[in-house]
Scaffold this motif. Structure first.
Motif, PDB file in Angstrom:
ATOM      1  N   TRP A 344      39.736  42.516  34.407  1.00 16.57           N
ATOM      2  CA  TRP A 344      38.292  42.326  34.231  1.00 16.57           C
ATOM      3  C   TRP A 344      37.991  41.656  32.895  1.00 16.57           C
ATOM      4  O   TRP A 344      37.102  40.806  32.797  1.00 16.57           O
ATOM      5  N   GLN A 347      37.428  37.947  32.487  1.00 13.28           N
ATOM      6  CA  GLN A 347      36.161  37.369  32.938  1.00 13.28           C
ATOM      7  C   GLN A 347      35.085  37.451  31.851  1.00 13.28           C
ATOM      8  O   GLN A 347      34.030  36.826  31.971  1.00 13.28           O
ATOM      9  N   ASP A 372      29.779  40.108  30.388  1.00  9.48           N
ATOM     10  CA  ASP A 372      30.119  39.563  31.700  1.00  9.48           C
ATOM     11  C   ASP A 372      28.870  38.841  32.187  1.00  9.48           C
ATOM     12  O   ASP A 372      27.924  39.477  32.663  1.00  9.48           O
ATOM     13  N   SER A 374      28.265  37.003  34.642  1.00  6.06           N
ATOM     14  CA  SER A 374      27.974  36.972  36.080  1.00  6.06           C
ATOM     15  C   SER A 374      27.124  38.169  36.508  1.00  6.06           C
ATOM     16  O   SER A 374      26.371  38.093  37.471  1.00  6.06           O
ATOM     17  N   THR A 417      37.369  44.411  43.877  1.00  7.49           N
ATOM     18  CA  THR A 417      37.852  43.031  43.857  1.00  7.49           C
ATOM     19  C   THR A 417      37.197  42.285  45.007  1.00  7.49           C
ATOM     20  O   THR A 417      36.847  42.879  46.040  1.00  7.49           O
ATOM     21  N   ARG A 421      38.328  36.102  44.160  1.00  4.82           N
ATOM     22  CA  ARG A 421      39.279  36.414  43.092  1.00  4.82           C
ATOM     23  C   ARG A 421      38.606  36.927  41.814  1.00  4.82           C
ATOM     24  O   ARG A 421      39.037  36.648  40.711  1.00  4.82           O
ATOM     25  N   ARG A 422      37.560  37.699  41.987  1.00  2.93           N
ATOM     26  CA  ARG A 422      36.895  38.335  40.862  1.00  2.93           C
ATOM     27  C   ARG A 422      37.105  39.847  40.942  1.00  2.93           C
ATOM     28  O   ARG A 422      37.493  40.377  41.987  1.00  2.93           O
ATOM     29  N   TYR A 424      35.154  43.602  39.409  1.00  3.33           N
ATOM     30  CA  TYR A 424      33.973  44.149  38.749  1.00  3.33           C
ATOM     31  C   TYR A 424      34.051  45.680  38.746  1.00  3.33           C
ATOM     32  O   TYR A 424      34.608  46.290  39.675  1.00  3.33           O
TER      33      TYR A 424
END
Length: 502
Positions: A344, A347, A372, A374, A417, A421-422, A424
């Motif tokens: 994590w 990111q 983060d 996003s 996940t 491919r992220r 959180y």
């Protein structure tokens, strides 16, 4: 009732308290089967090697109370527990006056037993401290007993702790009704926020009820002072003022409730009468509140992203009082060594610290600040000696972007996940927790309900309402197993478990 102040007494001290000859306590222990239990001192190896003897000790207040209820020793026991008080008729007492003491505001009453001082405070051990102070002056100023409020209700009225100036180190529980009988009139009582010297000093028998403002507590004052510099940003000023008004209204409600409860007990058949001596003004209450939740949230978001020092204290207050006003979920701390946290962290982007970052960091020294972008999640990394962790606020929702939940990782946090491919932290409301594994009767329904919503829509603003009834039984059972930290559950495994619970 809470813990009273007391000291342990050795055998010779018990004998002195009860006016026994040396060694006579041994005979009393054989005869009095209801005597308080003692305890032998523990000696370490060095004390035993030096030939020291382990003495017996007794809890002093227990012995003092026991003495008061036994005819042979009642004159050496707790003054207000002497059974003779129930049978005696007392001449009406006399109010001597208000006393500003080192232990708080007090009223003194002349009675047939001597002066009884009532401390109008709920701070612990104040009766013993005041009695000790008085015992060191000539004739203890005539005071035989000091009583202090405990805050709750006893059998006959407000609960009291008492300490006699003859044995100031031994507090015991006294009855409001006993003191009322000795005084011969209704005793005054003040609700907690009005137990102030400027209020209590206005009272005398027959005086009207004092109307006194509730002084703002530190948090309310901080919010109102912070609102001034933000007058050019209306939503921030509104947010600060609204929370200050909320805290004030809560205090008013608490005072009203406390007053009602004690007034009703004072008029019950079991209660001794009491006099409500002060009240707050009712005009202008409650203070106005703002119904526009979106406006308040915008105001707090502006404060959270601010880099002004003046935003720090208000944000600390809202985090304690009503974190739902911030657009974030639960405060979370995870090890920076876990595989999910490390993934994590890739990111995140370093950023200048906001006021909210400062609140998360608290007093940590070696800290870096991240975001983060996003999800808008602020995060701080702490790398102090013995403490290596990420501290962040969980997101309330995850970005969709056409992706789906790919898997869930059960580490010191529930991680999600995605197919793009992220990774959180799972979204979570401020007052909830996403728990998994054995819980000694608790079950991870919150996590199960969040996961099932994300399976349907990754970008859903999850709800934890009624999670006990909403969470699929099969998914709850899966999460309730004792998984190893770092266990990854695939989407297919989650879907299969969910299907079994329908």
């Amino acid at each position: 009732m809470g813990v009273l102040h007391s000291v342990d007494l050795r055998q010779h001290e018990v004998e002195a308290l009860l006016h026994l000859a040396q060694g006579e306590l041994d005979h009393l222990l054989e005869e009095a089967k209801d005597f308080p239990s003692g305890e032998r001192e523990h000696l370490d190896a060095f004390q035993r090697a030096r030939g020291e003897k382990a003495h017996w000790r007794w809890e002093g207040s227990a012995v003092y109370v026991w003495a008061a209820t036994h005819h042979r020793f009642c004159d050496h026991g707790a003054v207000l527990l002497n059974p003779a008080l129930k049978a005696r008729t007392f001449a009406p007492g006399k109010w001597i006056g208000f006393q500003p003491t080192s232990q708080g505001p007090a009223t003194d009453w002349e009675t047939d037993l001597g002066v009884i001082r009532i401390l109008h405070t709920t701070r612990r051990a104040t009766a013993a401290a005041m009695a000790e102070e008085l015992s060191e002056v000539a004739d203890a100023q005539g005071v035989v007993t000091v009583c202090s409020l405990f805050g709750d209700i006893g059998a006959t009225g407000p609960a009291l702790s008492a300490a006699d100036t003859a044995q100031p180190q031994l507090e015991y529980e006294a009855q409001w009704g006993t003191v009322t009988k000795l005084v011969g009139q209704r005793l005054p009582w003040w609700p907690g926020p009005l137990r102030r010297a400027d209020v209590i000093s206005q009272w005398s028998p027959g005086a009207p009820v004092t109307i006194a403002e509730l002084l703002p507590e530190e948090e309310e004052t901080t919010l109102r002072e912070a609102a001034g510099p933000w007058r050019l940003v209306p939503e921030v000023q509104t947010a600060l003022t609204d929370l200050a008004n909320s805290l004030h209204n809560q205090r008013v409600g608490s005072v009203n409730s406390e007053t009602r409860i004690f007034r009703e007990h004072g008029t019950s058949p079991d209660g001794a009468p009491l006099l409500i001596a002060a009240h707050h003004p009712t005009d202008g209450h409650p203070l106005p509140r703002t119904d526009d939740r979106e406006l308040l949230t915008r105001g707090w978001q502006t404060l959270a992203s601010s880099q002004l020092f003046e935003a720090y204290e208000p944000l600390s207050i809202v985090m304690r009082r009503d974190p739902t006003l911030l657009p974030f979920g639960a405060r979370t701390q995870v090890s920076d060594q876990s595989a999910a946290a490390r993934q994590w962290a890739t990111q995140l982007r370093p950023c200048a610290p906001s006021a909210l970052h400062a609140v998360l960091a608290d007093d940590a020294q070696d800290v870096t600040f991240h975001m983060d972008f996003s999800t808008g999640t602020p995060a701080v990394r702490i790398r102090s000696t013995g403490r290596r962790a990420w501290i962040f606020l969980a997101p309330l929702r995850l970005p969709g972007r056409g992706a789906q939940l790919k898997s869930v990782i059960l580490d010191d946090e529930v991680w999600v996940t995605t197919t793009d491919r992220r990774i959180y932290p799972a979204p979570c409301a401020p007052h909830d927790h996403l728990w998994w594994g054995h819980g000694y009767g608790d079950r991870p329904t919150e996590a199960a309900w969040v996961i099932t919503q994300l399976l349907d829509d990754l970008s859903a603003e999850v709800s934890l309402t009624d999670h006990w009834s909403q969470a699929p039984e099969g998914l709850t059972k899966l999460l309730n197993r004792p998984h190893q930290p770092g266990t990854e559950l695939s989407r297919s495994a989650l879907e299969l478990a969910r299907a079994r619970g329908r």
